[in-house]
Write a protein that holds these residues in place. Structure first.
Motif, PDB file in Angstrom:
ATOM      1  N   ARG A 135       0.742  -1.346  -0.095  1.00  0.00           N
ATOM      2  CA  ARG A 135      -0.065   0.077   0.045  1.00  0.00           C
ATOM      3  C   ARG A 135       0.843   1.010  -0.110  1.00  0.00           C
ATOM      4  O   ARG A 135       0.517   2.191  -0.531  1.00  0.00           O
ATOM      5  CB  ARG A 135      -0.827  -0.051   1.111  1.00  0.00           C
ATOM      6  N   SER A 142      -6.617  -1.659  -1.811  1.00  0.00           N
ATOM      7  CA  SER A 142      -7.495  -1.849  -0.730  1.00  0.00           C
ATOM      8  C   SER A 142      -6.812  -2.407   0.504  1.00  0.00           C
ATOM      9  O   SER A 142      -5.550  -2.915   0.314  1.00  0.00           O
ATOM     10  CB  SER A 142      -8.435  -3.031  -1.000  1.00  0.00           C
ATOM     11  N   GLU A 304     -12.719  -3.929  -5.839  1.00  0.00           N
ATOM     12  CA  GLU A 304     -12.153  -4.840  -4.549  1.00  0.00           C
ATOM     13  C   GLU A 304     -10.734  -4.476  -4.353  1.00  0.00           C
ATOM     14  O   GLU A 304     -10.121  -4.632  -3.461  1.00  0.00           O
ATOM     15  CB  GLU A 304     -12.551  -6.294  -4.522  1.00  0.00           C
ATOM     16  N   PRO A 307     -10.674   0.457  -4.513  1.00  0.00           N
ATOM     17  CA  PRO A 307     -11.987   0.818  -3.989  1.00  0.00           C
ATOM     18  C   PRO A 307     -12.206   2.162  -4.789  1.00  0.00           C
ATOM     19  O   PRO A 307     -13.452   2.306  -5.188  1.00  0.00           O
ATOM     20  CB  PRO A 307     -11.906   0.887  -2.565  1.00  0.00           C
TER      21      PRO A 307
END
Length: 464
Positions: A135, A142, A304, A307
């Motif tokens: 991330r 997500s 998913e 988002p």
């Protein structure tokens, strides 16, 4: 209407390549540069009209290819050769890198084996990622992502310019392209094959079957039997608006299964965001229809993973067919006693492996000792986002397709030359025309006027 030249001489070509998909185009280039006289036979009105027209346009490293396979060797060689020739042919390369992401405990457990496979395959720059690290590299992912690893060498390319460039170089150095030339039968006589086609007879000393989705049928028509069976595998795609491209810098890959590499999310060379493909078995080799339920499932999966994708519009949907077979590996078979080589079962890695496959087949055929000393290197017009486009240059004659900024000069150029577009689909693959938000709603009438009488497969719209 521009037609491809029909050979007037009864003399046999050195090599006849059946099929003008990306592999056939690469084969034509390799044998021409090796000094052979080459004919390329394509049954459609344009090149890339079969499996090669629908792909995800990723240049793969081969990190997840079967260890020790011909496929891996061809991907690695093709990857290296693409880097060697791309600047001279004007081919794009968008440095993105890929991330293989695990979303479940089971997928996470499979990551170490995949990384070991990458290392065994010679891709040594992969490194693991925690969910937080993933991330950190891709903030729009997500929070459900558990872990992954990064493959820096995976790149984005234009899905069609590579094949166009390979074939254009073959043609510039003496090869002959015959479209609407479906192979009906073959007979070996003396030291040559005599092929019956819908465009007339063609003779060649060596025949190479690169017919993609029809490879087994061409086997039967030419030799009387086939040693493999094509099992078409459909992949559906969703293409999001250009505003969505900022959501992902990397190619986002799933943990692959035994059947498919899975759903990919990545930018395109044209500035959009792509989600797909599916992997659906079917019998029909000619039609790849999209269906609402599958497309909605793709869109849900895309959201998913990212988002924020829920807030972006879909520009287009499409489907392509891959020439899968009853076996996972490439179906490359050589019968030099009969001067026949079959190159079949080239599934989803064909774009990355094409140059490597061609080099491999040239070696199998024992060619290369008459290599052209100073071959011609034509430049493919750029239609990707990684370099200047024609609309940015003076004298382009005006913009015809405003969604994709396609100029009149680009369209005119694509309708002329040794590989002039034969259909609207072929024109789109050369210029990006009708690929944007309106999907041709505003430019189709003008395109019909420009192309009237110049396409082998005319547009349905008529000029007024």
């Amino acid at each position: 209407m521009t037609s491809d030249p029909v050979p007037k001489s009864s003399a046999a070509f050195d090599v006849c390549v059946i099929g003008a998909g990306v592999v056939g185009c690469a084969l034509a280039r390799a044998f021409t540069l090796a000094g052979a006289t080459v004919a390329v036979l394509e049954k459609a009105v344009d090149v890339l009209d079969g499996a090669s027209k629908g792909n995800s346009a990723i240049l793969h490293t081969g990190f997840d290819a079967p260890e020790g396979s011909v496929e891996l060797a061809c991907i690695r060689e093709g990857y290296a050769l693409y880097h060697q020739v791309r600047e001279r042919l004007g081919l794009p390369l968008i440095r993105a890198g890929a991330m293989v992401l695990a979303w479940t405990e089971e997928e996470q457990a499979g990551l170490p084996a995949l990384m070991d496979q990458a290392l065994s395959n010679g891709v040594t720059d992969v490194h693991p990622l925690t969910g937080a690290q993933a991330r950190g590299l891709e903030p729009q992912l997500s929070p459900a992502v558990r872990a992954g690893f990064r493959v820096p060498g995976e790149h984005l390319i234009d899905p069609w310019s590579a094949a166009h460039g390979y074939l254009l170089q073959a043609l510039a150095n003496g090869a002959v392209l015959m479209r609407q030339a479906e192979v009906l039968s073959g007979q070996r006589s003396g030291d040559a094959w005599h092929l019956t086609t819908t465009a007339g007879p063609v003779a060649a000393r060596l025949v190479i079957n690169a017919a993609g989705l029809w490879g087994d049928e061409v086997d039967r028509r030419v030799t009387g039997a086939s040693w493999f069976t094509i099992k078409p595998r459909k992949g559906q795609f969703v293409v999001y608006d250009k505003t969505a491209a900022a959501l992902a810098g990397h190619v986002l890959l799933p943990v692959p299964t035994k059947i498919t590499k899975g759903i990919v999310v990545c930018r395109t060379a044209f500035g959009n965001l792509l989600v797909g493909p599916t992997a659906e078995e079917q019998d029909d080799r000619d039609h790849a229809a999209v269906d609402r339920d599958t497309l909605q499932a793709l869109m849900r999966r895309g959201c998913e993973i990212l988002p924020a994708l829920a807030g972006h519009e879909v520009t287009a949907v499409y489907a392509g067919l891959r020439p899968a077979t009853e076996a996972k590996e490439y179906r490359i078979r050589t019968d030099l006693a009969e001067s026949y080589i079959c190159v079949g079962g080239i599934r989803s890695t064909g774009l990355s492996a094409a140059l490597g496959i061609a080099a491999h087949v040239v070696r199998l055929a024992g060619q290369g000792d008459r290599a052209l000393p100073e071959p011609v290197w034509p430049q493919v017009p750029n239609i990707s986002t990684d370099a200047a486009r024609d609309w940015q240059c003076a004298g382009h004659g005006g913009i015809v397709c405003h969604c994709e900024l396609v100029t009149r000069r680009e369209i005119e150029a694509a309708l002329t030359g040794p590989m002039a577009a034969g259909s609207l689909a072929g024109l789109k693959r050369r210029t990006r025309v009708t690929m944007g938000r309106c999907q041709g709603f505003y430019c189709s009438a003008e395109l019909a006027r420009i192309t009237e009488g110049r396409l082998a497969q005319p547009m349905l719209a008529r000029s007024t």
